[in-house]
Design an enzyme around this catalytic site. Structure first.
Site, PDB file in Angstrom:
ATOM      1  N   GLU A  13      34.901 -37.012  19.897  1.00 17.57           N
ATOM      2  CA  GLU A  13      35.080 -38.465  19.885  1.00 17.57           C
ATOM      3  C   GLU A  13      36.498 -38.835  20.332  1.00 17.57           C
ATOM      4  OE1 GLU A  13      32.359 -39.933  19.615  1.00 17.57           O
ATOM      5  OE2 GLU A  13      32.924 -42.031  19.371  1.00 17.57           O
TER       6      GLU A  13
ATOM      7  N   HIS B 272      33.014 -37.854  27.004  1.00 19.89           N
ATOM      8  CA  HIS B 272      32.291 -36.743  26.351  1.00 19.89           C
ATOM      9  C   HIS B 272      31.864 -35.712  27.405  1.00 19.89           C
ATOM     10  CE1 HIS B 272      31.968 -38.160  22.254  1.00 19.89           C
ATOM     11  NE2 HIS B 272      31.342 -39.282  22.583  1.00 19.89           N
TER      12      HIS B 272
ATOM     13  N   HIS C  37      33.067 -44.120  28.027  1.00 19.38           N
ATOM     14  CA  HIS C  37      33.004 -43.364  26.761  1.00 19.38           C
ATOM     15  C   HIS C  37      32.169 -42.089  26.944  1.00 19.38           C
ATOM     16  CE1 HIS C  37      32.831 -43.132  22.243  1.00 19.38           C
ATOM     17  NE2 HIS C  37      31.738 -42.432  22.542  1.00 19.38           N
ATOM     18  N   GLU C  38      30.959 -42.260  27.436  1.00 16.87           N
ATOM     19  CA  GLU C  38      30.097 -41.078  27.618  1.00 16.87           C
ATOM     20  C   GLU C  38      30.681 -40.167  28.690  1.00 16.87           C
ATOM     21  OE1 GLU C  38      27.966 -40.571  25.328  1.00 16.87           O
ATOM     22  OE2 GLU C  38      28.056 -42.618  24.540  1.00 16.87           O
TER      23      GLU C  38
HETATM   24 ZN    ZN Z   1      30.947 -40.934  21.293  1.00 17.39          ZN
END
Ligand code: ZN
Length: 502
Positions: free
Chosen positions: A296, A269, A265-266
């Site tokens: 997101e 980003h 997830h990170e």
């Molecule tokens: Zn996030």
């Protein structure tokens, strides 16, 4: 002053603001990853000094005068990036110049106080001790909406802070389609046998988890020359310099999946931030993700659509299971993927599965809108939470820490932030559908572990544009359609029909 000179001044000022913000980000990074506990008091002062320097620059009368002058000029001869920079600063300057300084100070004091009260209230399961502080935060937010002004709904002012130009009427349309579809899908899943996911909760050596996560990050295209990963209590991504993007993960959760998916997830980003920094945008405010929803969308696309897919595990399961032969003994690849994607309504948003996650967000969004329009009082909030949780998720929390007191957002004054989490799912599925039709070989490439295939597409169509186009403009440019929740609904339907034999 000539337009060229004005643009030069704007670019120079913008770059200095970016440098100050990155300096604050480094202090914040250190606070989360390496600072001794007693360093907290002076760190708060250091960061707040930098914040006030940024605020002074943004609200400097000369700077606002420059923006005002630019607003009266014909900008058609400028580059796309220069026009975007003018738009960014003008929109922000116009909005903040409408807000009286005493309201800014009152809001930050209210949020500081409410956060303290929230920590204790959550621990002691005592909403009444938090209510007055939350009332003051909401009072500040309502005054803010009035000061800025709006055409349709006061909530639009709050949403615009996180998702510029998005209106709550648009969110209403998408969320009503979404909640109906999710509640329906959840009903169909409820009637089916649940997959076993007990193997995720066995003991997994941290070193191997770390090495595996780093390998996936590297395959995704995370450049360890321009980024690092460390451990922190709350996973996050921060930008400390043009070529210095940092992420954290954690190995403290009971499920082995949670560390890996935090990392991915990170990582999503971070790829966006790294790709947004290029020759056109480097060092300027344009070299950032365009909005919270699009940000997101990038993290959740990597985490869920790619990272929890069967195709992804075609390549990675042999590697993962060879690291942990005893923990995964007798677990087939399909059994593993079904366990990873188990759907089960639970109270805590951050631990929610892919189907129920957006329902947690819709719950908060509905309550926020009612609070902002005085259709719901703070005292009525805990009961309203329970009622809506029953309606959307089919479960009612007993404890306040499992319900209305679970998130930090409201106490921190972040009202209007929640919808961007679910909007991220919608943007992500819409982008992914476009990518899949542009690359017929996409799923096969993912099965072969060629994560550079989706990464290159995302880089070209999303990352490299940074903040040059507004979020909805970018979405339409890339996908050819306005925001449409049915992409996400169709994606979930196809995926969970297969996993649960619906
Ligand atoms: Zn996030």
């Amino acid at each position: 002053m000539k337009i060229d000179q004005m643009i030069q001044r704007l670019e120079k000022e913008d770059r200095q603001i970016v440098l100050l913000e990155q300096t604050a980000a480094l202090l914040q990074w250190d606070e989360e990853t390496g600072m001794p506990p007693a360093g907290h008091a002076s760190r708060v002062k250091q960061i707040s000094l930098i914040d006030s320097l940024v605020h002074e620059r943004r609200t400097d009368p000369e700077f606002l005068g420059l923006l005002n002058e630019l607003a009266h000029h014909d900008l058609s001869g400028l580059t796309e990036a220069q026009r975007a920079l003018v738009r960014l600063h003008t929109d922000r300057g116009t909005k903040s110049s409408k807000v009286p300084a005493d309201l800014v100070a009152r809001t930050s004091e209210a949020a500081g106080n409410a956060q303290n009260k929230w920590v204790t209230a959550r621990k002691e399961e005592d909403f009444a001790s938090f209510a007055p502080a939350l009332k003051e935060v909401l009072e500040c937010k309502k005054l803010y909406c009035q000061a800025v002004g709006y055409q349709e709904h006061p909530y639009d002012v709050l949403l615009d802070d996180y998702e510029p130009q998005m209106l709550s009427s648009e969110v209403d349309t998408q969320f009503s389609l979404l909640s109906k579809a999710l509640v329906g899908l959840l009903d169909r899943i409820r009637g089916k046998e649940q997959p076993d996911d007990s193997f995720l909760y066995k003991e997994y050596a941290k070193e191997d988890q770390d090495a595996f996560g780093r390998m996936v990050l590297e395959d995704m295209g995370f450049d360890f020359e321009r980024g690092v990963m460390e451990e922190a209590v709350h996973p996050f991504t921060t930008v400390v310099g043009a070529d210095d993007v940092r992420i954290t993960t954690r190995y403290s959760e009971p499920s082995v999946a949670s560390a890996l998916y935090s990392t991915i997830h990170e990582g999503g980003h971070a790829l966006y931030e790294l790709g947004a920094c290029n020759d056109v945008t480097r060092g300027s405010s344009l070299s950032e993700g365009v909005s919270l929803s699009v940000h997101e969308s990038q993290s959740r696309l990597w985490e869920n659509i790619i990272g929890r897919s069967e195709a992804f595990w075609d390549h990675y399961y042999p590697k993962f299971s060879s690291l942990y032969p005893s923990q995964l003994e007798g677990v087939s690849k399909r059994g593993f993927v079904r366990g990873l994607n188990k759907v089960s309504p639970s109270f805590i948003r951050v631990n929610a599965d892919e189907v129920t996650y957006s329902l947690h967000v819709i719950l908060r969004y509905e309550l926020e809108k009612l609070l902002v329009t005085d259709s719901l009082t703070v005292d009525e909030l805990p009961d309203a939470w329970r009622e809506l949780s029953g309606k959307l998720l089919g479960i009612i929390p007993e404890r306040l820490s499992d319900g209305v007191l679970q998130d930090v957002h409201w106490s921190a004054g972040l009202v209007g932030y929640f919808p961007t989490y679910a909007l991220g799912n919608l943007f992500g599925a819409q982008f992914y559908a476009t990518m899949a039709s542009a690359i017929p070989d996409l799923e096969a490439a993912i099965s072969r572990g060629e994560l550079s295939v989706p990464k290159r597409w995302l880089e070209e169509h999303i990352y490299q544009h940074g903040k040059i186009h507004p979020a909805t403009g970018l979405l339409e440019k890339v996908t050819g359609d306005p925001l449409d929740a049915s992409f996400f609904v169709d994606y979930l339907d196809a995926k969970y029909s297969r996993l649960y034999d619906l």
